[in-house]
Design an enzyme around this catalytic site. Structure first.
Site, short mmCIF file in Angstrom:
data_model
loop_
_atom_site.label_atom_id
_atom_site.label_comp_id
_atom_site.label_asym_id
_atom_site.label_seq_id
_atom_site.Cartn_x
_atom_site.Cartn_y
_atom_site.Cartn_z
N GLN A 67 0.85 -1.18 0.00
CA GLN A 67 0.00 0.00 0.00
C GLN A 67 0.89 1.24 0.00
O GLN A 67 1.83 1.33 0.77
CB GLN A 67 -0.90 0.00 1.24
CG GLN A 67 -1.81 -1.21 1.35
CD GLN A 67 -2.94 -1.20 0.31
OE1 GLN A 67 -3.11 -0.25 -0.43
NE2 GLN A 67 -3.66 -2.29 0.24
N GLU A 95 0.22 -16.65 -1.93
CA GLU A 95 0.42 -15.60 -2.93
C GLU A 95 0.94 -16.23 -4.21
O GLU A 95 1.70 -17.19 -4.16
CB GLU A 95 1.42 -14.58 -2.40
CG GLU A 95 1.93 -13.55 -3.37
CD GLU A 95 0.84 -12.66 -3.94
OE1 GLU A 95 0.86 -12.44 -5.16
OE2 GLU A 95 -0.03 -12.21 -3.17
N TYR A 139 -3.87 -14.09 -0.79
CA TYR A 139 -3.29 -13.00 -1.60
C TYR A 139 -2.39 -12.16 -0.70
O TYR A 139 -2.45 -10.94 -0.69
CB TYR A 139 -4.38 -12.16 -2.27
CG TYR A 139 -5.43 -12.98 -2.98
CD1 TYR A 139 -5.22 -13.40 -4.29
CD2 TYR A 139 -6.60 -13.35 -2.35
CE1 TYR A 139 -6.18 -14.18 -4.95
CE2 TYR A 139 -7.56 -14.12 -2.99
CZ TYR A 139 -7.34 -14.53 -4.29
OH TYR A 139 -8.29 -15.30 -4.92
N ASP A 175 -7.34 -10.39 0.56
CA ASP A 175 -7.11 -9.09 -0.08
C ASP A 175 -6.78 -9.35 -1.55
O ASP A 175 -5.64 -9.19 -1.99
CB ASP A 175 -5.97 -8.36 0.63
CG ASP A 175 -5.76 -6.94 0.14
OD1 ASP A 175 -6.51 -6.49 -0.75
OD2 ASP A 175 -4.84 -6.28 0.64
N CYS A 207 -10.16 -3.50 -3.21
CA CYS A 207 -9.95 -2.22 -3.89
C CYS A 207 -10.97 -2.03 -5.00
O CYS A 207 -10.91 -1.06 -5.74
CB CYS A 207 -8.53 -2.14 -4.45
SG CYS A 207 -8.17 -3.40 -5.68
#
Length: 170
Positions: free
Chosen positions: A1, A51, A30, A100, A127
């Site tokens: 981020q 991931e 993730y 996420d 997002c």
């Protein structure tokens, strides 16, 4: 981020909503470089991060090592291929899942596997409100209740924001 102040706020909300007591198996789907996994690790029994980018998993492991965190495990590969019934048997059934995903949201097979795993709580960081809504619909139609939703303005002066949702097993 990119917005570190708001990222810290987001991670604190995610950890709080996870409702950890120190004994839970937490899956961080993730996980990227393991930022959320490492942030919640001190409040969990075990954290398993997944991931697709192998270099990110190497960084996640290094971040755990540098910070003296010993209860994280990280796995590289495509989420829909790794998050299987046998993987869950080997790593322990998650009481909490923090996810996420990328803007595209979660693959339908990942949603199905989450439903099979049946964690008590799901903390969903997104997002993209459209894919969040799609995935929440799938999860809530089957066995979860949406408890809380909070936007976090990670990108001031733009129309973009992160959204955190808490789902609790019905």
């Amino acid at each position: 981020q990119t917005n570190s102040h708001q990222a810290l706020h987001l991670y604190r909300v995610a950890r709080e909503w996870a409702g950890l007591t120190g004994n839970e198996v937490v899956y961080d789907l993730y996980t990227g470089t393991g930022t959320i996994a490492n942030f919640v690790a001190k409040m969990a029994g075990k954290v398993v991060g997944i991931e697709s980018v192998p270099e990110a998993i190497e960084d996640a492991r290094l971040n755990s090592e540098i910070n003296g965190i010993g209860n994280t495990r990280f796995h590289a590969g495509d989420m829909k291929d790794i998050l299987t019934t046998s993987f869950i048997r080997e790593n322990g059934a998650p009481e909490v899942i923090i996810t996420d995903p990328p803007r595209a949201g979660m693959h339908a097979g990942v949603v199905d596997q989450i439903l099979k795993a049946g964690p008590q709580r799901i903390v969903y960081v997104s997002c993209n409100p459209a894919t969040l809504a799609r995935d929440l619909k799938s999860l809530c139609e089957k066995q979860y209740t949406l408890q809380l939703v909070q936007p976090i303005d990670m990108f001031p002066h733009t129309p973009h924001c992160e959204v955190i949702a808490l789902l609790v097993k019905a």
